[in-house]
Design a protein around this motif. Structure first.
Motif, PDB file in Angstrom:
ATOM      1  N   SER A  44      94.618 111.649 -26.389  1.00 21.59           N
ATOM      2  CA  SER A  44      94.413 110.291 -25.885  1.00 21.59           C
ATOM      3  C   SER A  44      92.949 109.908 -25.671  1.00 21.59           C
ATOM      4  CB  SER A  44      95.207 110.073 -24.599  1.00 21.59           C
ATOM      5  OG  SER A  44      94.719 110.892 -23.557  1.00 21.59           O
ATOM      6  N   ILE A  45      92.120 110.842 -25.236  1.00 24.19           N
ATOM      7  CA  ILE A  45      90.704 110.540 -24.994  1.00 24.19           C
ATOM      8  C   ILE A  45      89.821 111.421 -25.874  1.00 24.19           C
ATOM      9  CG2 ILE A  45      88.827 110.563 -23.284  1.00 24.19           C
ATOM     10  CD1 ILE A  45      90.970 109.884 -21.153  1.00 24.19           C
ATOM     11  N   THR A  46      90.055 112.730 -25.821  1.00 25.23           N
ATOM     12  CA  THR A  46      89.293 113.688 -26.614  1.00 25.23           C
ATOM     13  C   THR A  46      90.224 114.287 -27.659  1.00 25.23           C
ATOM     14  OG1 THR A  46      88.023 114.243 -24.638  1.00 25.23           O
ATOM     15  CG2 THR A  46      87.852 115.754 -26.503  1.00 25.23           C
ATOM     16  N   PRO A  47      89.933 114.113 -28.944  1.00 28.61           N
ATOM     17  CA  PRO A  47      90.831 114.639 -29.980  1.00 28.61           C
ATOM     18  C   PRO A  47      90.739 116.158 -30.103  1.00 28.61           C
ATOM     19  CG  PRO A  47      88.942 113.585 -30.993  1.00 28.61           C
ATOM     20  CD  PRO A  47      88.799 113.393 -29.512  1.00 28.61           C
ATOM     21  N   ASP A  48      91.506 116.851 -29.261  1.00 32.99           N
ATOM     22  CA  ASP A  48      91.519 118.307 -29.298  1.00 32.99           C
ATOM     23  C   ASP A  48      92.928 118.793 -28.973  1.00 32.99           C
ATOM     24  OD1 ASP A  48      91.743 117.822 -26.593  1.00 32.99           O
ATOM     25  OD2 ASP A  48      89.824 118.700 -26.048  1.00 32.99           O
ATOM     26  N   ASP A  49      93.070 120.057 -28.771  1.00 33.78           N
ATOM     27  CA  ASP A  49      94.392 120.627 -28.490  1.00 33.78           C
ATOM     28  C   ASP A  49      94.469 121.083 -27.040  1.00 33.78           C
ATOM     29  OD1 ASP A  49      96.952 121.057 -29.525  1.00 33.78           O
ATOM     30  OD2 ASP A  49      96.565 123.196 -29.820  1.00 33.78           O
ATOM     31  N   ALA A  50      93.878 120.280 -26.143  1.00 32.16           N
ATOM     32  CA  ALA A  50      93.890 120.596 -24.720  1.00 32.16           C
ATOM     33  C   ALA A  50      93.871 119.290 -23.937  1.00 32.16           C
ATOM     34  CB  ALA A  50      92.679 121.452 -24.363  1.00 32.16           C
ATOM     35  N   ILE A  51      94.404 119.353 -22.724  1.00 33.17           N
ATOM     36  CA  ILE A  51      94.392 118.180 -21.852  1.00 33.17           C
ATOM     37  C   ILE A  51      93.242 118.329 -20.867  1.00 33.17           C
ATOM     38  CG2 ILE A  51      95.654 116.932 -20.059  1.00 33.17           C
ATOM     39  CD1 ILE A  51      98.258 117.722 -21.464  1.00 33.17           C
ATOM     40  N   ASP A  78      95.961 124.526 -14.293  1.00 35.87           N
ATOM     41  CA  ASP A  78      94.872 125.190 -15.020  1.00 35.87           C
ATOM     42  C   ASP A  78      94.687 126.617 -14.506  1.00 35.87           C
ATOM     43  OD1 ASP A  78      92.626 125.755 -16.562  1.00 35.87           O
ATOM     44  OD2 ASP A  78      91.270 124.565 -15.311  1.00 35.87           O
ATOM     45  N   THR A  79      95.580 127.499 -14.891  1.00 35.68           N
ATOM     46  CA  THR A  79      95.595 128.861 -14.330  1.00 35.68           C
ATOM     47  C   THR A  79      94.409 129.716 -14.757  1.00 35.68           C
ATOM     48  OG1 THR A  79      97.082 129.575 -16.111  1.00 35.68           O
ATOM     49  CG2 THR A  79      98.098 128.896 -14.022  1.00 35.68           C
ATOM     50  N   ASP A  80      93.780 129.403 -15.889  1.00 30.24           N
ATOM     51  CA  ASP A  80      92.620 130.192 -16.299  1.00 30.24           C
ATOM     52  C   ASP A  80      91.293 129.545 -15.872  1.00 30.24           C
ATOM     53  OD1 ASP A  80      92.360 128.082 -18.088  1.00 30.24           O
ATOM     54  OD2 ASP A  80      92.516 129.327 -19.901  1.00 30.24           O
ATOM     55  N   ASN A  81      91.375 128.463 -15.103  1.00 31.25           N
ATOM     56  CA  ASN A  81      90.190 127.757 -14.588  1.00 31.25           C
ATOM     57  C   ASN A  81      89.201 127.335 -15.678  1.00 31.25           C
ATOM     58  OD1 ASN A  81      90.923 127.901 -11.803  1.00 31.25           O
ATOM     59  ND2 ASN A  81      90.428 130.077 -11.898  1.00 31.25           N
ATOM     60  N   SER A  82      89.738 126.961 -16.838  1.00 26.14           N
ATOM     61  CA  SER A  82      88.888 126.552 -17.955  1.00 26.14           C
ATOM     62  C   SER A  82      88.480 125.087 -17.881  1.00 26.14           C
ATOM     63  CB  SER A  82      89.617 126.799 -19.279  1.00 26.14           C
ATOM     64  OG  SER A  82      90.771 125.962 -19.352  1.00 26.14           O
ATOM     65  N   GLY A  83      89.122 124.326 -17.001  1.00 24.18           N
ATOM     66  CA  GLY A  83      88.832 122.900 -16.915  1.00 24.18           C
ATOM     67  C   GLY A  83      89.648 122.066 -17.879  1.00 24.18           C
ATOM     68  N   GLU A  84      90.583 122.710 -18.555  1.00 25.84           N
ATOM     69  CA  GLU A  84      91.484 122.016 -19.457  1.00 25.84           C
ATOM     70  C   GLU A  84      92.813 122.754 -19.507  1.00 25.84           C
ATOM     71  OE1 GLU A  84      89.126 122.080 -23.038  1.00 25.84           O
ATOM     72  OE2 GLU A  84      89.972 123.993 -23.663  1.00 25.84           O
ATOM     73  N   LEU A  85      93.857 122.034 -19.922  1.00 23.75           N
ATOM     74  CA  LEU A  85      95.185 122.629 -19.997  1.00 23.75           C
ATOM     75  C   LEU A  85      95.579 122.861 -21.443  1.00 23.75           C
ATOM     76  CD1 LEU A  85      97.116 120.317 -17.483  1.00 23.75           C
ATOM     77  CD2 LEU A  85      95.830 122.417 -17.000  1.00 23.75           C
ATOM     78  N   ASP A  86      95.986 124.086 -21.752  1.00 20.73           N
ATOM     79  CA  ASP A  86      96.588 124.315 -23.057  1.00 20.73           C
ATOM     80  C   ASP A  86      98.092 124.073 -22.907  1.00 20.73           C
ATOM     81  OD1 ASP A  86      97.744 126.675 -21.972  1.00 20.73           O
ATOM     82  OD2 ASP A  86      96.205 127.957 -22.847  1.00 20.73           O
ATOM     83  N   PHE A  87      98.822 124.155 -24.005  1.00 18.15           N
ATOM     84  CA  PHE A  87     100.239 123.826 -23.957  1.00 18.15           C
ATOM     85  C   PHE A  87     101.014 124.758 -23.032  1.00 18.15           C
ATOM     86  CE2 PHE A  87     104.584 124.023 -25.902  1.00 18.15           C
ATOM     87  CZ  PHE A  87     105.003 122.796 -25.416  1.00 18.15           C
ATOM     88  N   ARG A  88     100.673 126.025 -23.033  1.00 12.72           N
ATOM     89  CA  ARG A  88     101.363 126.987 -22.167  1.00 12.72           C
ATOM     90  C   ARG A  88     101.180 126.625 -20.688  1.00 12.72           C
ATOM     91  NH1 ARG A  88     100.925 133.349 -23.326  1.00 12.72           N
ATOM     92  NH2 ARG A  88     102.061 132.614 -25.157  1.00 12.72           N
ATOM     93  N   GLU A  89      99.947 126.336 -20.296  1.00 12.13           N
ATOM     94  CA  GLU A  89      99.682 125.950 -18.902  1.00 12.13           C
ATOM     95  C   GLU A  89     100.425 124.663 -18.537  1.00 12.13           C
ATOM     96  OE1 GLU A  89      95.180 127.512 -17.976  1.00 12.13           O
ATOM     97  OE2 GLU A  89      95.399 125.837 -19.368  1.00 12.13           O
ATOM     98  N   PHE A  90     100.444 123.717 -19.466  1.00 12.84           N
ATOM     99  CA  PHE A  90     101.127 122.449 -19.258  1.00 12.84           C
ATOM    100  C   PHE A  90     102.616 122.670 -18.990  1.00 12.84           C
ATOM    101  CE2 PHE A  90     103.212 118.656 -21.296  1.00 12.84           C
ATOM    102  CZ  PHE A  90     102.729 117.670 -20.450  1.00 12.84           C
TER     103      PHE A  90
END
Length: 143
Positions: A44-51, A78-90
């Motif tokens: 929606s904002i950044t074209p990547d594979d993370a929220i 965000d369990t890995d504290n990366s600042g973004e959510l991957d599909f698994r975290e979501f």
């Protein structure tokens, strides 16, 4: 994790689906639908594979949650504290608040929203902050 697009539909690798079926309260069909929603949000904002946080906030803009609660919810997902959510975290994050989640699971996740410093305790200062947010919200809503 092989995930991509096939014939206009987003596709999740079967091994990822199998993992998520075993670690969430979702069925395979629900996980496939969630992946479509995940892709909508993540692009929606950044074209990547993370929220990103901004995408998470935008996706919840019509909810009645205050921005601080949305931020805390994002941090819990965000369990890995990366600042973004991957599909698994979501998926795992959503699962903790789903209808099929156990009462204990919901309580633990809700507790983490209020445990601002993540030390396993809700301290007086954290309780004060939560009450302050709640009172500010009541005032804004005329309560």
């Amino acid at each position: 994790k092989k995930m991509g697009q096939s014939g206009g539909k987003y596709v999740v690798d079967q091994s990822e689906i199998d993992y998520l079926v075993g670690h969430t309260n979702f069925t395979e069909t629900q996980i496939r639908k969630l992946y479509g929603r995940f892709k909508e949000i993540s692009l929606s904002i950044t074209p990547d594979d993370a929220i990103q946080l901004s995408e998470f906030q935008a996706a919840l803009q019509h909810s009645k949650l205050e921005s601080i609660f949305v931020f805390r919810l994002f941090r819990i997902f965000d369990t890995d504290n990366s600042g973004e959510l991957d599909f698994r975290e979501f998926c795992i994050g959503l699962s903790k608040f789903s209808n099929k989640a156990s009462f204990s699971e919901k309580i633990k996740s809700s507790f983490r929203i209020y445990d601002i410093d993540n030390n396993g305790f809700i301290e007086k200062s954290e309780l004060f902050e939560v009450l302050k947010w709640s009172l500010e919200r009541c005032r804004k809503n005329g309560g």
